[in-house]
Each structure stands twice: as C-alpha cells, then as structure tokens.
Design a protein around this motif. Sequence first.
Motif, PDB file in Angstrom:
ATOM      1  N   SER A  54      -5.448  25.196 -59.560  1.00 40.78           N
ATOM      2  CA  SER A  54      -6.686  25.546 -59.066  1.00 40.78           C
ATOM      3  C   SER A  54      -7.743  25.718 -60.404  1.00 40.78           C
ATOM      4  N   ASN A  55      -8.834  25.911 -60.087  1.00 41.03           N
ATOM      5  CA  ASN A  55     -10.109  26.018 -61.030  1.00 41.03           C
ATOM      6  C   ASN A  55     -10.700  27.245 -60.897  1.00 41.03           C
ATOM      7  N   LEU A  56     -10.049  28.118 -59.797  1.00 41.69           N
ATOM      8  CA  LEU A  56     -10.415  29.632 -59.794  1.00 41.69           C
ATOM      9  C   LEU A  56     -11.969  29.810 -59.479  1.00 41.69           C
ATOM     10  N   LEU A  57     -12.613  28.859 -58.373  1.00 39.20           N
ATOM     11  CA  LEU A  57     -13.808  28.943 -58.150  1.00 39.20           C
ATOM     12  C   LEU A  57     -13.663  30.245 -56.900  1.00 39.20           C
ATOM     13  N   ASP A  58     -12.646  30.104 -55.945  1.00 34.87           N
ATOM     14  CA  ASP A  58     -12.847  30.805 -54.779  1.00 34.87           C
ATOM     15  C   ASP A  58     -12.213  32.379 -54.902  1.00 34.87           C
ATOM     16  N   LYS A  59     -13.069  33.364 -54.279  1.00 28.50           N
ATOM     17  CA  LYS A  59     -12.377  34.680 -54.399  1.00 28.50           C
ATOM     18  C   LYS A  59     -11.127  34.867 -54.143  1.00 28.50           C
ATOM     19  N   ALA A  60     -10.431  34.135 -53.097  1.00 32.73           N
ATOM     20  CA  ALA A  60      -8.901  34.525 -52.678  1.00 32.73           C
ATOM     21  C   ALA A  60      -8.112  33.971 -54.049  1.00 32.73           C
ATOM     22  N   THR A  61      -8.393  32.710 -54.492  1.00 30.59           N
ATOM     23  CA  THR A  61      -7.602  32.361 -55.584  1.00 30.59           C
ATOM     24  C   THR A  61      -7.710  33.299 -56.803  1.00 30.59           C
ATOM     25  N   ASP A  81     -12.607  41.218 -67.790  1.00 30.37           N
ATOM     26  CA  ASP A  81     -13.132  40.406 -68.832  1.00 30.37           C
ATOM     27  C   ASP A  81     -12.903  38.981 -68.646  1.00 30.37           C
ATOM     28  N   PHE A  82     -11.605  38.772 -68.409  1.00 33.88           N
ATOM     29  CA  PHE A  82     -11.056  37.339 -68.039  1.00 33.88           C
ATOM     30  C   PHE A  82     -12.175  36.587 -66.982  1.00 33.88           C
ATOM     31  N   LEU A  83     -12.173  37.382 -65.945  1.00 32.47           N
ATOM     32  CA  LEU A  83     -12.655  36.937 -64.700  1.00 32.47           C
ATOM     33  C   LEU A  83     -14.148  36.688 -64.864  1.00 32.47           C
ATOM     34  N   GLU A  84     -14.815  37.523 -65.485  1.00 29.19           N
ATOM     35  CA  GLU A  84     -16.083  37.438 -65.891  1.00 29.19           C
ATOM     36  C   GLU A  84     -16.620  36.296 -66.658  1.00 29.19           C
ATOM     37  N   GLY A  85     -15.342  35.928 -67.567  1.00 30.51           N
ATOM     38  CA  GLY A  85     -15.569  34.583 -68.324  1.00 30.51           C
ATOM     39  C   GLY A  85     -15.352  33.253 -67.433  1.00 30.51           C
ATOM     40  N   VAL A  86     -14.764  33.529 -66.345  1.00 31.05           N
ATOM     41  CA  VAL A  86     -14.277  32.316 -65.425  1.00 31.05           C
ATOM     42  C   VAL A  86     -15.506  31.958 -64.530  1.00 31.05           C
ATOM     43  N   ASN A  87     -16.233  33.293 -64.231  1.00 27.08           N
ATOM     44  CA  ASN A  87     -17.246  33.152 -63.250  1.00 27.08           C
ATOM     45  C   ASN A  87     -18.417  32.724 -64.018  1.00 27.08           C
ATOM     46  N   TYR A  88     -18.610  33.269 -65.114  1.00 29.13           N
ATOM     47  CA  TYR A  88     -19.715  32.692 -66.145  1.00 29.13           C
ATOM     48  C   TYR A  88     -19.822  31.097 -66.380  1.00 29.13           C
ATOM     49  N   PHE A  89     -18.358  30.792 -66.635  1.00 25.00           N
ATOM     50  CA  PHE A  89     -18.445  29.217 -66.976  1.00 25.00           C
ATOM     51  C   PHE A  89     -18.696  28.463 -65.414  1.00 25.00           C
ATOM     52  N   ASN A  90     -17.923  28.939 -64.464  1.00 27.48           N
ATOM     53  CA  ASN A  90     -18.185  28.314 -63.113  1.00 27.48           C
ATOM     54  C   ASN A  90     -19.486  28.465 -62.411  1.00 27.48           C
ATOM     55  N   ASN A  91     -20.271  29.352 -63.136  1.00 22.62           N
ATOM     56  CA  ASN A  91     -21.690  29.269 -62.379  1.00 22.62           C
ATOM     57  C   ASN A  91     -22.603  28.276 -63.302  1.00 22.62           C
ATOM     58  N   ILE A  92     -22.240  28.097 -64.484  1.00 23.26           N
ATOM     59  CA  ILE A  92     -23.310  27.234 -65.282  1.00 23.26           C
ATOM     60  C   ILE A  92     -22.515  25.750 -65.273  1.00 23.26           C
ATOM     61  N   GLY A  93     -21.574  25.405 -65.489  1.00 22.91           N
ATOM     62  CA  GLY A  93     -20.896  24.053 -65.474  1.00 22.91           C
ATOM     63  C   GLY A  93     -19.981  23.752 -64.499  1.00 22.91           C
ATOM     64  N   GLN A 264     -15.926  22.762 -72.894  1.00 22.64           N
ATOM     65  CA  GLN A 264     -16.749  22.171 -71.761  1.00 22.64           C
ATOM     66  C   GLN A 264     -15.770  21.536 -70.883  1.00 22.64           C
ATOM     67  N   GLU A 265     -14.607  22.305 -70.473  1.00 25.17           N
ATOM     68  CA  GLU A 265     -13.700  22.014 -69.598  1.00 25.17           C
ATOM     69  C   GLU A 265     -13.385  23.287 -68.842  1.00 25.17           C
ATOM     70  N   PRO A 266     -12.951  23.073 -67.594  1.00 26.97           N
ATOM     71  CA  PRO A 266     -12.620  24.456 -66.988  1.00 26.97           C
ATOM     72  C   PRO A 266     -11.540  25.271 -67.235  1.00 26.97           C
ATOM     73  N   PHE A 267     -11.370  26.274 -66.420  1.00 27.46           N
ATOM     74  CA  PHE A 267     -10.155  27.046 -66.291  1.00 27.46           C
ATOM     75  C   PHE A 267      -9.489  26.550 -65.493  1.00 27.46           C
ATOM     76  N   GLN A 268      -7.950  26.489 -65.546  1.00 30.53           N
ATOM     77  CA  GLN A 268      -6.951  26.335 -64.572  1.00 30.53           C
ATOM     78  C   GLN A 268      -5.912  27.189 -64.532  1.00 30.53           C
ATOM     79  N   ALA A 269      -5.233  27.374 -63.542  1.00 27.18           N
ATOM     80  CA  ALA A 269      -4.159  27.893 -63.033  1.00 27.18           C
ATOM     81  C   ALA A 269      -2.995  27.173 -62.427  1.00 27.18           C
TER      82      ALA A 269
END
Length: 317
Positions: A54-61, A81-93, A264-269
Amino acid sequence: MKRKVLILLICGILLLSCSGKTEKKDIKGNNTVSNEKNVAENNKGEYLKKITYSNLLDKATQEEVQKELKNAGVSEKNIKDFLEGVNYFNNIGQNKTFVKEGFKTTEELSPTYDQAEIQEQWSKKSPKFVGQNCRITSYELMRDFISVGKPEIKNTEQLFIDEDALNNFPIKVFTDSERNQFESLFSAVNTENTKDTSVHLKKVKEDWAKKNIKFTNQNKISLISVFFHSMMSADENILFIGHVGVLVPTSDGKLMFIEKLAFQEPFQAIKFDNRSQLNDYLMNKYDVEFDQPNARPFIMENDELLKGYRLNPNNKG
C-alpha cells in the motif's frame, strides 16, 4: 574533484533508495546467518513471486498501519509525526500508479513510480524542502529503540542531502541529540577491498560496537538496513546504508515492512509471510549490479545479518 564525484555517485544511489522456510512471525530470534553454509541453505527455498503493498493514501490503511505500530510500542507522537510526513508527501506528489485504497497484490516485485512527474509537482509546491527519505523516516519511527552511546563518532560527508532535508523541514523533526545519533548511526563505515560480505558485516559490527549502538524492543520492532559496498579507490572502501525500513509483526501473523522509497518516491507498507520474502523483495530491488569489483549488498536486522538473507537469484553476474 575525483572524491566529490565519487561521493555524488554514492548519493545518487542513496537518492534512489534513502520463501522457503516458515518462521515465527514476531521479531524475536535475531541470530545471524553469517556463514556460507546457512546462506547456501537459504538459497534452496522458493523465491518471492508477488508482493502485497500500500502507499498509505486512504484513512483505513493508515489506521491499520497505525495500529500495528502502536502494538509494536511506537509512541503516539512518533506515529503522529510519521503520518504527518506521509500525508505531506501524498498531498504534494502523486501519480496514477499509486495504490489509492487498501493493499494491492502484484507480481511486480518492485513497483515503479514516475519520479519526474512527482518531482515536477513537488518543485512547484515545495521548492526549498527536498522531502524525507528512508533514513529519516525509519529513524523517526525507531528513535526510542536505538541508542548511540558515542554519537560524536560520525562522518556526515555522504549524508549532505539528508542534512539539507533536516535543515529545511517544515518542523524540527529531531532534537539536537537525536540528530547527532541519526548522523552517527547512518555514517559510512570503513572496510576492506573484498567481495566477502562476512568481512563487511564484521566491519559494521565493530563500528557500531565502538559507537555503542544498541537496539531495544527487538521482539516487536526492528531496523532493516541494506548495506552497499563502494570502492572510493583501491585503498579506500566504505559501507553505507543505501536503503532502510522498519519491520513489525502484524495482528494476523504476518510481517509488515514500512519504508519511504526515496525523496521523490512514495511511502510503502508491504506484508510478508517471513523474512526470506522480505529479503527477496529487497535484494530484487538492490542486488542488481554484476561484474563489479565491489561486494553485493547485504541486509541487517538491527545489528545482525537478516535471518533468511540470500542473494538475488535473478542476478547471474
């Protein structure tokens, strides 16, 4: 000039990155597989054929990952702090290849993302802050479980882009003490001119012992580090952590690997059944050089060789 070029080449790798046997699904049992016989035995198992990520875009994940991190003992602040970083990236790129919801299973062991598109989006909205990478993300989650007794022993020369990211973070992500420990932990390690990974593993252990680096809570969470060998010259060889992530057990008896692929690549779980699958995923992505004078990558779980470590069978070089 030559040394600067070599360092830039190393950082290029850092930018691309910063089975068979069943096993218990917690993080216990970090005994090293440090001899050729055991590594050869690992090579007999079935190789990884697909991943679930997953790239951690949705709330459930995000809530699922948050639950597993909390069960692993990660503090609410560090998760926040981790999730803020996830959302910061996903909202920009982002691009169309991102997994929009939940977890996706694919035979593409190394999902590809359009870095050029992400970079273009990022540059427009965040021209000064380069973002965060694998090392910053992993230490953010693991900082309460890693201690560096002698953080003054460090070499930040190859970490200058990490330093730039930390200097330009929207918030101060690490305290001064944490930053010193981060820099010491991820410093390059001097090694020998050899392809023998057991020699390199010993050098890392000696360096970390000198710095008094220790890991706690190892039955619930661990640091997974991919080490690369670089020949600066015939007489100057270093080891560096080119990619790193965090491993936690899941409530359904699997293992979850959490990573930020690159600036410039996403988060993954990613969910795995065992460490051999985790090894195959990482070695498929990073054990790709052939006919080179340097050693092939090796993977450590905390301060030991990853249980289940083996080479990429698709690399015949």
